[in-house]
Design a protein around this motif. Structure first.
Motif, PDB file in Angstrom:
ATOM      1  N   VAL A 112      51.631 152.644  48.982  1.00 14.22           N
ATOM      2  CA  VAL A 112      50.716 151.504  49.082  1.00 14.22           C
ATOM      3  C   VAL A 112      50.664 151.045  50.533  1.00 14.22           C
ATOM      4  O   VAL A 112      51.627 151.222  51.285  1.00 14.22           O
ATOM      5  N   PRO A 113      49.553 150.425  50.966  1.00 12.16           N
ATOM      6  CA  PRO A 113      49.462 149.956  52.349  1.00 12.16           C
ATOM      7  C   PRO A 113      50.523 148.890  52.633  1.00 12.16           C
ATOM      8  O   PRO A 113      50.893 148.108  51.745  1.00 12.16           O
ATOM      9  N   TYR A 114      51.009 148.887  53.866  1.00 15.20           N
ATOM     10  CA  TYR A 114      52.023 147.927  54.310  1.00 15.20           C
ATOM     11  C   TYR A 114      51.357 146.568  54.510  1.00 15.20           C
ATOM     12  O   TYR A 114      50.557 146.386  55.416  1.00 15.20           O
ATOM     13  N   LYS A 115      51.669 145.617  53.646  1.00 14.01           N
ATOM     14  CA  LYS A 115      51.063 144.280  53.663  1.00 14.01           C
ATOM     15  C   LYS A 115      52.115 143.230  54.003  1.00 14.01           C
ATOM     16  O   LYS A 115      53.314 143.493  53.985  1.00 14.01           O
ATOM     17  N   ARG A 116      51.655 142.014  54.252  1.00 14.84           N
ATOM     18  CA  ARG A 116      52.568 140.902  54.587  1.00 14.84           C
ATOM     19  C   ARG A 116      53.608 140.659  53.494  1.00 14.84           C
ATOM     20  O   ARG A 116      54.738 140.293  53.787  1.00 14.84           O
ATOM     21  N   ILE A 117      53.237 140.900  52.242  1.00 12.90           N
ATOM     22  CA  ILE A 117      54.185 140.660  51.149  1.00 12.90           C
ATOM     23  C   ILE A 117      55.410 141.574  51.223  1.00 12.90           C
ATOM     24  O   ILE A 117      56.441 141.269  50.646  1.00 12.90           O
ATOM     25  N   HIS A 118      55.295 142.696  51.935  1.00 12.86           N
ATOM     26  CA  HIS A 118      56.391 143.660  52.029  1.00 12.86           C
ATOM     27  C   HIS A 118      57.351 143.361  53.183  1.00 12.86           C
ATOM     28  O   HIS A 118      58.433 143.935  53.240  1.00 12.86           O
ATOM     29  N   VAL A 119      56.948 142.497  54.103  1.00 12.46           N
ATOM     30  CA  VAL A 119      57.677 142.339  55.371  1.00 12.46           C
ATOM     31  C   VAL A 119      59.098 141.829  55.167  1.00 12.46           C
ATOM     32  O   VAL A 119      60.037 142.343  55.793  1.00 12.46           O
ATOM     33  N   ASP A 120      59.301 140.838  54.324  1.00 12.20           N
ATOM     34  CA  ASP A 120      60.650 140.278  54.170  1.00 12.20           C
ATOM     35  C   ASP A 120      61.658 141.335  53.729  1.00 12.20           C
ATOM     36  O   ASP A 120      62.756 141.427  54.294  1.00 12.20           O
ATOM     37  N   LYS A 121      61.304 142.137  52.734  1.00 10.28           N
ATOM     38  CA  LYS A 121      62.237 143.177  52.277  1.00 10.28           C
ATOM     39  C   LYS A 121      62.413 144.250  53.344  1.00 10.28           C
ATOM     40  O   LYS A 121      63.530 144.720  53.588  1.00 10.28           O
ATOM     41  N   TYR A 122      61.331 144.621  53.997  1.00  9.20           N
ATOM     42  CA  TYR A 122      61.420 145.614  55.076  1.00  9.20           C
ATOM     43  C   TYR A 122      62.351 145.110  56.175  1.00  9.20           C
ATOM     44  O   TYR A 122      63.187 145.862  56.689  1.00  9.20           O
ATOM     45  N   HIS A 123      62.221 143.848  56.514  1.00  8.34           N
ATOM     46  CA  HIS A 123      63.064 143.239  57.546  1.00  8.34           C
ATOM     47  C   HIS A 123      64.541 143.296  57.137  1.00  8.34           C
ATOM     48  O   HIS A 123      65.406 143.597  57.970  1.00  8.34           O
ATOM     49  N   GLU A 124      64.819 143.040  55.871  1.00 13.80           N
ATOM     50  CA  GLU A 124      66.212 143.130  55.394  1.00 13.80           C
ATOM     51  C   GLU A 124      66.742 144.548  55.535  1.00 13.80           C
ATOM     52  O   GLU A 124      67.881 144.758  55.935  1.00 13.80           O
ATOM     53  N   TRP A 125      65.912 145.539  55.190  1.00 14.98           N
ATOM     54  CA  TRP A 125      66.332 146.929  55.362  1.00 14.98           C
ATOM     55  C   TRP A 125      66.726 147.205  56.801  1.00 14.98           C
ATOM     56  O   TRP A 125      67.740 147.837  57.064  1.00 14.98           O
ATOM     57  N   MET A 126      65.887 146.740  57.735  1.00 15.06           N
ATOM     58  CA  MET A 126      66.058 147.123  59.126  1.00 15.06           C
ATOM     59  C   MET A 126      67.193 146.370  59.825  1.00 15.06           C
ATOM     60  O   MET A 126      67.440 146.585  61.005  1.00 15.06           O
ATOM     61  N   LYS A 127      67.911 145.543  59.100  1.00 10.73           N
ATOM     62  CA  LYS A 127      69.150 144.963  59.627  1.00 10.73           C
ATOM     63  C   LYS A 127      70.297 145.971  59.541  1.00 10.73           C
ATOM     64  O   LYS A 127      71.326 145.798  60.181  1.00 10.73           O
ATOM     65  N   SER A 128      70.102 147.010  58.766  1.00 10.28           N
ATOM     66  CA  SER A 128      71.120 148.035  58.567  1.00 10.28           C
ATOM     67  C   SER A 128      71.288 148.884  59.828  1.00 10.28           C
ATOM     68  O   SER A 128      70.335 149.502  60.313  1.00 10.28           O
ATOM     69  N   LYS A 129      72.510 148.941  60.336  1.00  8.22           N
ATOM     70  CA  LYS A 129      72.799 149.769  61.518  1.00  8.22           C
ATOM     71  C   LYS A 129      72.552 151.242  61.214  1.00  8.22           C
ATOM     72  O   LYS A 129      72.086 151.988  62.071  1.00  8.22           O
ATOM     73  N   GLU A 130      72.853 151.665  59.972  1.00  5.45           N
ATOM     74  CA  GLU A 130      72.623 153.048  59.585  1.00  5.45           C
ATOM     75  C   GLU A 130      71.136 153.393  59.679  1.00  5.45           C
ATOM     76  O   GLU A 130      70.756 154.421  60.255  1.00  5.45           O
ATOM     77  N   LEU A 131      70.276 152.523  59.115  1.00  7.00           N
ATOM     78  CA  LEU A 131      68.836 152.790  59.165  1.00  7.00           C
ATOM     79  C   LEU A 131      68.304 152.709  60.585  1.00  7.00           C
ATOM     80  O   LEU A 131      67.418 153.485  60.962  1.00  7.00           O
ATOM     81  N   GLN A 132      68.832 151.792  61.383  1.00  5.96           N
ATOM     82  CA  GLN A 132      68.413 151.716  62.790  1.00  5.96           C
ATOM     83  C   GLN A 132      68.725 153.024  63.501  1.00  5.96           C
ATOM     84  O   GLN A 132      67.895 153.539  64.257  1.00  5.96           O
ATOM     85  N   GLU A 133      69.901 153.574  63.224  1.00  2.00           N
ATOM     86  CA  GLU A 133      70.282 154.834  63.865  1.00  2.00           C
ATOM     87  C   GLU A 133      69.430 155.989  63.365  1.00  2.00           C
ATOM     88  O   GLU A 133      68.939 156.799  64.153  1.00  2.00           O
ATOM     89  N   LEU A 134      69.231 156.059  62.046  1.00  2.00           N
ATOM     90  CA  LEU A 134      68.460 157.164  61.472  1.00  2.00           C
ATOM     91  C   LEU A 134      67.001 157.139  61.910  1.00  2.00           C
ATOM     92  O   LEU A 134      66.358 158.184  62.005  1.00  2.00           O
ATOM     93  N   THR A 135      66.460 155.952  62.152  1.00  2.00           N
ATOM     94  CA  THR A 135      65.048 155.825  62.513  1.00  2.00           C
ATOM     95  C   THR A 135      64.837 155.562  64.003  1.00  2.00           C
ATOM     96  O   THR A 135      63.707 155.351  64.433  1.00  2.00           O
ATOM     97  N   ALA A 136      65.914 155.560  64.785  1.00  2.00           N
ATOM     98  CA  ALA A 136      65.839 155.256  66.220  1.00  2.00           C
ATOM     99  C   ALA A 136      65.091 153.946  66.449  1.00  2.00           C
ATOM    100  O   ALA A 136      64.181 153.853  67.272  1.00  2.00           O
ATOM    101  N   SER A 137      65.465 152.930  65.668  1.00  2.00           N
ATOM    102  CA  SER A 137      64.811 151.630  65.726  1.00  2.00           C
ATOM    103  C   SER A 137      65.797 150.562  66.177  1.00  2.00           C
ATOM    104  O   SER A 137      67.004 150.733  66.073  1.00  2.00           O
ATOM    105  N   GLU A 138      65.224 149.459  66.639  1.00  2.00           N
ATOM    106  CA  GLU A 138      66.025 148.294  66.982  1.00  2.00           C
ATOM    107  C   GLU A 138      65.689 147.180  66.009  1.00  2.00           C
ATOM    108  O   GLU A 138      64.572 147.081  65.515  1.00  2.00           O
TER     109      GLU A 138
END
Length: 194
Positions: free
Chosen positions: A17-43
């Protein structure tokens, strides 16, 4: 990308599904994970920065993203937030070339083929709707599962960077590979998203 703003792609085990504003809070929680930051080369971004990032994904013509939903959870709950398990992206680089990415953030959904199916659906969408002729995938050298997945899809490793600790894989879209991709996604369909 506004082109995918009103569609969803339904597969056997996932729905994109398209990435909408309703998805942002959960996505933001995911991206607090150091593991996911490393796997996705994200900050890690602030919540406000994540909302701004979602807006750019929505309006920029060179970025296509979908949130990956677990189809069974969606069918049981009809709640996109509960069904969210990851995302998949295409960065359009020009000359019909796109960088492909997949992230399965929810640990319970990893290793079950959902990431593979989501990526196949995204690659097919890119070929059929965005006229992509070549895909690139940049993956951390320690992410052997993703490297193997892309290689099993026909991607070939073309370089390795010790500085960035990543490998680059490529796949040129041929008629034969496009047929293979269609066979792998033959039960999928594109439907309106409201």
């Amino acid at each position: 990308m506004k082109k995918n703003d009103n569609i969803k792609i339904i597969g056997r085990t996932v729905i994109l599904v398209p990435y909408k504003r309703i998805h942002v809070d959960k996505y933001h929680e995911w991206m607090k994970s150091k593991e996911l930051q490393e796997l996705t080369a994200s900050e890690e971004l602030s919540l406000e920065e994540e909302y701004k990032m979602q807006e750019t994904w929505h309006i920029d013509d060179d970025k296509c993203t979908f949130i990956v939903l677990d189809k069974q959870i969606w069918e049981e709950t009809e709640n996109e937030i509960h069904a969210m398990i990851g995302d998949t992206n295409l960065f359009l680089l020009g000359n019909d070339v796109a960088e492909a990415e997949i992230m399965i953030a929810e640990a319970f959904a990893r290793g079950k083929g959902r990431g593979k199916e989501a990526m196949l659906l995204m690659l097919k969408y890119g070929c059929d709707k965005l006229c992509i002729k070549k895909y690139i995938a940049k993956i951390g050298t320690n992410n052997s599962r993703s490297i193997t997945m892309f290689q099993n899809m026909g991607f070939i490793q073309v370089s390795e960077s010790n500085v960035f600790k990543e490998v680059t894989l490529e796949k040129h879209v041929t008629d034969e590979w496009h047929t293979w991709l269609n066979d792998k996604t033959n039960l999928s369909l594109i439907a309106p998203y409201t």
